[in-house]
Each structure stands twice: as structure tokens, then as C-alpha cells.
Design an enzyme around this catalytic site. Structure first.
Site: not given
Ligand SMILES: *Cc1c(COP(=O)(O)O)cnc(C)c1O
Length: 418
Positions: A278, A280-281, A317, A348-349, A377
Site C-alpha cells: 500500500e 502512498g507517499r 509537515r 501566526c506561529e 501529505y
Molecule cells: C498511511 C498508510 C499507508 C501509506 O503510507 P505511506 O508512508 O504514505 O506509504 C499504507 N497503509 C496504511 C494502513 C496506512 O495507514
């Protein structure tokens, strides 16, 4: 001269205004293809599931669809976006430690293919909702394997206190939950899921995770007679933010994962049929740029500030976890460094510093600062702090640009206020 998708960054800033999120669409496509091409082998059914919380919008989900990836959502809102994008919900994996009854209902009604059950009470709620209906759903059980990996370090612990998942140490609860789920008409427990962290540079962390997951799946089978056929290893693949980062190349990490899975499956007798990851990033981060217009320059005894017209509202981030970024002044890439600048946002931080220190050519008011690797993100964690409208998001490809999310107006900002 910085170009994104064949278009000068300066021209994009002029056309759409700043702050602006821009994605190089071919880099998004390239990374999706790289994962799809490399995460496959003869021994397993494999799927790449895009973890959409990194950047979730209809245009992104359509790309995911085009590359035949599955989709990970963690809320009703992310699911709603997938539905509106026309995405086939049978390929959706629904995660989260506190899915509300309404979200579970929404998942069932929309034909979500897989629910990743996070805890025992959620299992009961799912059973309650599905009983007496015609709905069908696959279930993965989120396991906390006692491995936590973030950036360069990973630790193997008996970490039993995570808010996510069933601890491996709590076998009894896992067995009871799986049996209850499997006895329910419409529910099939297909496999086990784990997600051990993010921005992982050490592939040994994945190897440890795989060994633990296969060992546990084997135990389920041999000791308890429970058959699962899938293992979902989660995400966490690193992206390159600055030159200090050395992410594992996608082909290499895919090969390590699949070869370790093959070895472990052989030892276990070959009953695991499906392996999932999975990311994402690592799919969206490096394709993204945030463009800002520089406003005032300010010198203090120890710092030289250049102020950006965005900040922690569009990219939290750096403030949230001291994330580091690289940047250029668009159009001045070839000029020698003039000084070390601190790039501060306009919120304002005092903590609203986008980059603590970066060597840049002389920065002038009106310059366009392009921050790199902002695709994950960033927009998805954006807020309205200081009542700043959210930026527009643009995809650029082969010299053409298209706005995929419009910039918010002040009217949008107050549109729900009574
Ligand atoms: C956030 C998340 C991902 C993706 O994480 P990355 O660091 O963006 O690759 C995959 N699976 C689950 C369950 C997550 O919570």
C-alpha cells in the site's frame, strides 16, 4: 529554468496564482507504472493499493484506476471521493481504527470490496450490520506485528499499546474475532494486514515484517485451523526530500519483498496466494511541487528570512515533524548561492518555518520559490488556519496544464457560516 511537466514554473504561478500545488503528471504515471511492473511474480496474485490519504482527489483516483491499482481509503470522505470519481469500489480497501457505524454502512452500500478490521468492537459492528443482508465483503485483520519503522530506524518490540490493530500477543482475541467473522454470512476473512511505519529506508524492516506475518499465518493454520490466503504488508516506502535521503529504488524493494515472501511461503507450505502493498507517499511525493511568491525579506542578527505567501496551512509537515525540503528560486537555478535563507510561512506561529536554512541565489520580492517533493501529505493535510483559502492543484503534462482542484475563494471560506 524549472519546468514542471514541460511548463515553466513561473508561467504556472502567473496563470494560477500562488500558493499553488503542481504535479508533474508523467512522474505520477511513471511511479505507478514502476510499482505495477515490479510488484508482480508468478507465485502470487499481487496488487498495488494506493494509500490515498497521501493525496486524495478525483483526478488522482482516476489515474489510479487507469493503472489498475487498488485504492486504500480511511474515511467516508475519501470513499465518497472515490465513488464520485467513478472508481470501482470492489477494489477499495477501507482502513481506520474508528470507522463509524455510518462509514461502515456507506462502505457496504457502495460495494467496498475489502474492509480492514482494526479491533474487536469494529468486527462486532460489521457483523451486526451485515447480518440479514445480501452484502458481501472481504476482511483483512489489521495486526500489530511489534515492528515500528520510521525513517532510518526500525525497532522490533513487544509494542502492545498501539491504537492500530490487534497485537500479535493477543492471540486469543484474534482467533475469536476471525472465527466470529468467518461464521457470518457475507464475510470472508481473506488475510492479515500490517503497516509498520512511514518513510522507511531500511528494507530489513519489511523483511522482519514479512517473517512475522508468515509465521503468524502459519500458526493460525496449524494450531487453530484458520486459513487465510492473503498478506497485506502496508506502505511506508520512502521518498527523496533532500539529498540526504536515499530511498530504496522501487524495483529493489519490490524484489526484496517478493523474494522474502516466496521463501517464507515455501517454508510454510505455500498456502499464501495473494500479496499486497500500500504505497502512498512514494507514489505522489516526488511528483509534487509547491510554488510560493516571495513577499518581504527580513534580516535579523542571525537570520535572513524570505517570507512565502503560504506556509503551515498548505504544508504542515515542517512544523509538525521537522520535515526537511529542498527548494529553488524558479528562473535563478543557474545563479550561484548568495546566502543561507530561512523560508518562513505567513501563519501566526513562530514554528511556521517551511525551510530552516537553504542556500539560494539572492532572493527578491516577487520571486517564485518552488519547494520540491511536496506531493504527499501536503494538500491532504492542509488546513484553513488563519483563514487562508486552500491553494489550487494543477496537473502538468507534456506542456499542458489542467486545474484538478480550484483555488478556494473567500466566499468558499465562509460558505457554511450562518
Ligand atoms: C498511511 C498508510 C499507508 C501509506 O503510507 P505511506 O508512508 O504514505 O506509504 C499504507 N497503509 C496504511 C494502513 C496506512 O495507514
Amino acid at each position: 529554468m524549472l519546468e514542471i511537466g514541460g511548463i515553466k514554473a513561473i508561467d504556472l504561478a502567473k496563470k494560477y496564482g500562488t500558493p499553488l500545488c503542481v504535479y508533474d503528471e508523467n512522474r505520477l504515471r511513471g511511479r505507478l507504472k514502476e510499482f505495477k511492473d515490479n510488484f508482480r511474480c508468478d507465485e502470487f496474485d499481487t496488487d498495488v493499493i494506493y494509500a490515498s490519504k497521501a493525496f486524495n482527489c478525483k483526478a488522482m483516483i482516476r489515474l489510479i484506476d487507469e493503472y489498475d491499482c487498488c485504492l486504500d481509503v480511511v474515511s467516508g470522505g475519501e470513499l465518497y471521493t472515490a465513488v464520485k470519481a467513478g472508481y470501482d469500489c470492489s477494489k477499495v480497501f477501507f482502513h481506520g481504527n474508528n470507522k463509524t457505524p455510518a462509514e461502515i454502512q456507506m462502505a457496504l452500500q457502495n460495494g467496498v470490496g475489502t474492509i480492514v478490521v482494526d479491533n474487536a468492537m469494529e468486527a462486532d459492528e460489521l457483523i451486526r450490520q451485515i447480518s440479514g443482508t445480501d452484502y458481501k465483503v472481504n476482511v483483512y485483520l489489521r495486526i500489530n506485528p511489534g515492528i515500528e519503522a520510521h525513517t532510518h530506524k526500525y525497532i522490533v518490540t513487544a509494542h502492545v499499546d498501539s491504537k492500530f490493530g490487534f497485537s500479535l500477543l493477543d492471540e486469543e482475541e484474534i482467533i475469536e474475532t476471525v472465527q466470529k467473522l468467518n461464521q457470518t454470512e457475507g464475510i470472508t476473512v481473506e488475510g492479515l494486514h500490517a503497516h509498520i511505519g512511514s518513510q522507511i529506508f531500511d528494507q530489513q524492516a519489511f523483511v522482519e515484517e514479512i517473517r512475522k506475518m508468515f509465521a503468524f499465518a502459519s500458526k493460525l493454520k496449524e494450531v487453530y485451523g484458520i486459513d487465510v490466503c492473503g498478506i497485506n504488508l502496508g506502505g511506508g516506502f520512502a521518498a527523496l526530500y533532500t539529498d540526504e535521503d536515499k530511498p530504496i529504488p522501487v524495483p529493489q524493494v519490490c524484489e526484496t519483498i517478493l523474494s522474502t515472501c516466496r521463501e517464507e511461503n515455501e517454508k510454510a507450505g505455500g498456502f499464501i496466494k495473494r500479496i499486497l502493498i500500500e504505497p502512498g507517499r512514494s507514489i505522489v511525493a516526488e511528483a509534487g511541487y509547491n510554488l510560493y511568491t516571495i513577499g518581504y525579506i527580513k534580516k535579523t542578527p542571525n537570520k535572513l528570512y524570505a517570507f512565502a505567501d503560504g506556509g503551515m496551512a498548505d504544508n504542515i509537515r515542517p512544523a509538525l515533524y521537522q520535515a526537511k525540503y529542498d527548494a529553488v528560486i524558479a528562473g535563478k537555478e543557474d545563479q550561484p548561492a548568495y546566502a543561507d535563507y530561512t523560508i518562513a510561512g505567513k501563519c501566526c506561529e513562530s514554528g511556521d518555518i517551511l525551510i530552516q536554512s537553504i542556500a539560494l541565489p539572492e532572493v527578491k520580492t516577487g520571486d517564485i520559490l518552488a519547494m520540491k517533493t511536496t506531493g504527499a501529505y501536503g494538500y491532504s493535510m492542509a488546513s484553513h488556519y488563519n483563514k487562508l483559502p486552500l491553494p489550487a492543484v494543477v496537473f502538468a503534462k507534456d506542456g499542458e496544464d489542467r486545474e484538478v482542484i480550484a483555488r478556494e475563494s473567500y466566499d468558499h471560506l465562509i460558505s457554511l457560516e450562518k
